[in-house]
Write an enzyme that holds these catalytic residues in place. Structure first.
Site, PDB file in Angstrom:
ATOM      1  NE  ARG A 333      -2.770   0.767   3.384  1.00  0.00           N
ATOM      2  CZ  ARG A 333      -3.392   0.632   4.565  1.00  0.00           C
ATOM      3  NH1 ARG A 333      -4.693   0.431   4.232  1.00  0.00           N
ATOM      4  NH2 ARG A 333      -2.962   0.648   5.854  1.00  0.00           N
ATOM      5  CB  VAL A 455      -8.234  -0.912  -5.388  1.00  0.00           C
ATOM      6  CG1 VAL A 455      -9.035  -1.034  -6.550  1.00  0.00           C
ATOM      7  CG2 VAL A 455      -7.021   0.102  -5.924  1.00  0.00           C
ATOM      8  CD  GLU A 456      -2.901  -1.881  -2.878  1.00  0.00           C
ATOM      9  OE1 GLU A 456      -2.495  -1.003  -2.209  1.00  0.00           O
ATOM     10  OE2 GLU A 456      -2.480  -2.505  -3.720  1.00  0.00           O
ATOM     11  N   GLY A 457      -8.402  -0.522   0.440  1.00  0.00           N
ATOM     12  CA  GLY A 457      -8.838   0.101   1.340  1.00  0.00           C
ATOM     13  C   GLY A 457      -9.567   1.471   0.686  1.00  0.00           C
TER      14      GLY A 457
END
Ligand code: FAD
Length: 778
Positions: A333, A455-457
């Protein structure tokens, strides 16, 4: 005398109680421990894994109220090895040449030779160590590669980014058995396997720990023998590279109803590696995420049997999947989305800066209008800070950190600032940004930004719940200790530990409150920075120290007043997270200024970024204080945090003007700001055309001034530009070379302002039909 008694006796009594530990514990700490237990929010094991994952880094300093600037400046500046630099200059440059956004969009995918190039040149194994056949690149090098690709082709960038981010390779590296590593890592590094990682289920997106996908431990037949294995059922969506993957990283909840593994019945989330040619694995269909053509789609399977040793790390890692994912999340991230979004932003700033200088309306380059200067300045200032945060965070990963809170900060803020930059670029370009085609370099980025946001949180969740929620517990010097003490089952130890943490905490709060007040009253002029910082940036360090103390105090008071309720008060939590984030971004910008040799020409970019951050942080402070549920606390906080009112203002118009000029001016500052951007040299590519046009227009400006002066003096006349120039040449106002320069600038300007047009059925795929209406001037 009697007054002395009235004050002195209770004060002495209180001091005696506080000084005698057993007394203090019995009368105060133990009672507060009971209150603390009552207000402490319940924490599920998955929440605990998320909170405990990763390391505390510079975020801890910012939470301390007293950041150690010498420590920040002592961090090494990230650099590339000769091999990494060569990979950027050769293979990455070549991949940029081979793949572009428009062609991949028209084809619906990257051409087969581009896929092959990616695999053959090792792009899918950037993070895999050399001993397993990978490139073994640093996080910084990985970031540079992804960033450069993102200035050119989002499909190529995403295809390279995903296997090098959270997924099979990263999980194998950290948790795989030696056998799994030896088998898969060389194959992944060479591109013989295309990996994907499937976590998201239609019913579990943000709340990923709630996935209903399940595996049952059971006996089954595998290669003719009865073995212990798993029967897995899953329904996943949005999986990047899923449609073309050969190796499916799969997350599911594992149950052992018959106790075959001898442990709990509900083992928890588990990650396995599943070859996609296993019968029962469904892949191949695609989603169409906002016209992006990187491979993305669903995958499913019903009661698919697989051996137990397909679990990443083998059977001993059954049920450890969530912890594994949370621990690895920080590195991926920190790199993927910050790098790709800085890449998009560099393209936007470089191209739009040039366009704003080349495009004229009302006989003036549009970049010189005050209205356009405003977004141009925002673009320049934001990019300076985003890139600083990207580089500093990648450097942290290379130092062995897994900065989980920081990864949330950079993911959220870099993608949000890129959204702002791309929106600004769209506004500045007007219709040119709207009409898609090979001559539009920003429209595809505009479409792609929401993917990065989600995406990714997803960003709202990251801001509201994660940055401060996780940060407060992880980075606070005492809170986690208090929580651990409260959970301690040995009551005597709990009492001792809690007492120690509590009184440390009390001193911490009082000291931060007093310091915040003192710094607020003195404008932070007497703050000792404690490091050899650039004299022209010293005041910023002082101001940030004030912010840090005020933030630590505000955070503590908010936690004290709201207790466990703070988790639900997402607006308060989000604003507290904003303050922490803005301090982090500002630290990164200051570090960049130092690392780049305090270059005076770049100083306006730093100034804009920091003034903007201080102003925003002030608004976030105000947002927390004015919405505080306790009016008494709000009253106290306002007097301590802003004793003389709110002193910070938005970057001035004059500063904005300077920054905007830097963005539209070819030269070293613009080059440094957009360093790493792929610049096609060919003038038949839009960015190449823009670069050439900018150069030509700037070179033609003084010649145009000469012509206009002669026209105003009545020396020459003409009905249009061409006849005026011809008259100027005939009258000897300009020479033949200057005339040629004027003509070239005009031709290139004409080229870059053109947009594409298509047949009425918009048949984009027919190559002959999407050639731009006019060709580039020679
Ligand atoms: C193009 C693309 C590629 C992807 N690639 C992969 C992949 O390779 N592998 C994979 O497993 N997944 C992948 N995903 C899934 C991605 O991680 C999810 O989309 C993401 O987690 C959000 O889930 P959701 O879309 O279901 O939104 P939801 O969870 O429904 O969220 C909707 C909104 O609610 C907000 N929200 C949710 N909870 C809260 C809360 N408590 N407080 C405040 N706001 C909240 C979110 O921020 C969001 O704005 C991909 C998604 C896309 C679109």
């Amino acid at each position: 005398m009697s007054l002395l008694y009235i004050f002195a006796i209770p004060a002495l009594a209180a001091a005696a109680v506080l000084a005698v530990a057993p007394l203090r514990r019995r009368l105060i700490s133990d009672r507060l421990l009971r209150v603390f237990l009552g207000v402490m929010p319940p924490m599920s094991p998955t929440e605990a894994d998320a909170i405990n994952a990763g390391t505390v880094w510079w975020d801890g300093e910012l939470f301390s109220g007293r950041p150690d600037w010498a420590k920040l400046l002592a961090l090494p500046k990230p650099t590339l090895t000769a091999e990494e630099q060569a990979f950027l200059d050769n293979e990455t440059e070549e991949l940029c040449r081979l793949a572009n956004d428009w062609e991949t969009y028209v084809l619906g995918d990257m051409p087969p030779q581009v896929w092959q190039f990616i695999k053959d040149k090792g792009f899918l194994g950037l993070i895999i160590p050399k001993q397993y056949g990978g490139k073994g690149f640093s996080a910084y090098a990985h970031s540079q590669v992804v960033m450069k690709l993102s200035t050119r082709c989002s499909a190529a960038a995403v295809t390279v980014m995903v296997p090098n981010s959270l997924g099979p390779a990263e999980l194998l590296l950290h948790y795989g058995t030696e056998e799994q590593k030896r088998h898969y890592l060389p194959r992944l590094a060479k591109g013989l396997e295309i990996p994907c990682f499937a976590l998201t289920n239609p019913n579990a997106g943000s709340d990923a720990a709630a996935i209903p996908d399940r595996g049952i431990v059971c006996r089954g037949t595998w290669e003719g023998r009865e073995v212990l294995g798993l029967r897995v059922t899953w329904d996943k969506r949005y999986i990047t590279l899923g449609p073309v993957a050969t190796l499916l990283g799969l997350a599911f909840r594992l149950y052992d109803p018959d106790g075959l593994l001898g442990g709990a019945r509900d083992l928890g989330i588990t990650c396995a590696l599943v070859p996609t040619d296993l019968p029962g694995v469904n892949i191949g269909r695609r989603h169409f995420p906002l016209n992006a053509v990187f491979q993305n789609g669903p995958t499913s399977g019903t009661d698919v049997f697989m051996p137990l040793d397909w679990i990443i790390g083998g059977p001993r890692m059954a049920g450890q999947g969530w912890r594994m994912l949370m621990e690895c999340l920080a590195a991926g991230r920190s790199i993927s989305l910050p790098s790709s979004n800085v890449g998009m932003a560099k393209l936007a700033v470089r191209g739009t800066g040039a366009y704003a200088r080349v495009r004229t309306q009302f006989r003036t380059p549009i970049g010189r209008f005050e209205g356009i200067e405003e977004p141009l300045a925002r673009m320049g200032g934001n990019l300076y800070m985003m890139d600083a945060a990207r580089v500093m965070t990648a450097g942290a990963i290379d130092l062995g950190e897994k900065p989980s809170v920081v990864s949330g900060i950079v993911k959220y803020h870099v993608t949000e600032r890129n959204r702002q930059i791309v929106n600004d670029a769209m506004d500045i370009q007007g219709g040119k940004g709207i009409c898609l085609g090979p001559n539009n370099f920003i429209g595809r980025a505009y479409q792609q930004v929401p993917v990065s946001i989600t995406v990714e949180g997803a960003n709202i969740l990251t801001r509201s719940l994660i940055i401060f929620g996780q940060g407060a517990i992880r980075c606070h010097p005492y809170l986690l200790k208090e929580m651990l003490a409260a959970r301690e089952t040995d009551r005597a130890k709990a009492s001792r530990d809690f007492d120690r943490a509590l009184w440390g905490h009390v001193r911490f709060v009082l000291a931060n409150g007093a310091r915040a007040l003192a710094m607020g009253l003195t404008g932070s002029h007497w703050v000792r920075v404690g490091a050899d910082v650039a004299p022209d940036a010293r005041r910023y360090y002082q101001q940030l120290t004030r912010f840090s103390a005020a933030f630590a105090f505000l955070a503590d008071v908010s936690m004290l007043v709201l207790g466990g309720d703070l988790k639900r008060r997402e607006k308060i939590s989000a604003r507290l997270g904003d303050i922490l984030s803005l301090m982090y971004l500002s630290s990164a910008a200051l570090k960049r200024y130092e690392d780049e040799g305090r270059t005076a020409a770049d100083k306006p970019l730093l100034d804009w970024a920091i003034w903007d951050a201080m102003f925003r942080a002030q608004n976030a402070f105000e947002g927390v204080i004015s919405n505080h549920p306790s009016r008494a606390a709000a009253w106290l906080l306002r007097r301590i945090v802003f004793p003389l009112g709110r002193p910070y203002v938005a970057p001035s118009d004059r500063l904005g003007h300077t920054v905007a000029r830097l963005v539209i001016e070819p030269g070293a500052v613009r080059d440094r700001l957009t360093a790493g951007c792929y610049l096609p040299r060919q003038e038949n590519e839009i960015l190449g055309k823009l670069e050439a046009a900018l150069e030509a227009v700037v070179a033609a400006e003084p010649i145009e001034h000469k012509v206009r002066a002669a026209q105003r003096a009545g020396q020459i006349a003409g009905e249009d530009d061409e006849s005026l120039w011809a008259a100027a040449a005939a009258a000897g106002v300009i020479d033949a070379a200057e005339l040629a320069r004027l003509r070239r600038a005009a031709a290139l300007r004409d080229e870059v302002i053109r947009v594409d047009d298509f047949p009425p059925d918009l048949a984009l795929a027919a190559p002959s039909r999407h050639v731009p209406a006019r060709r580039v001037a020679a």
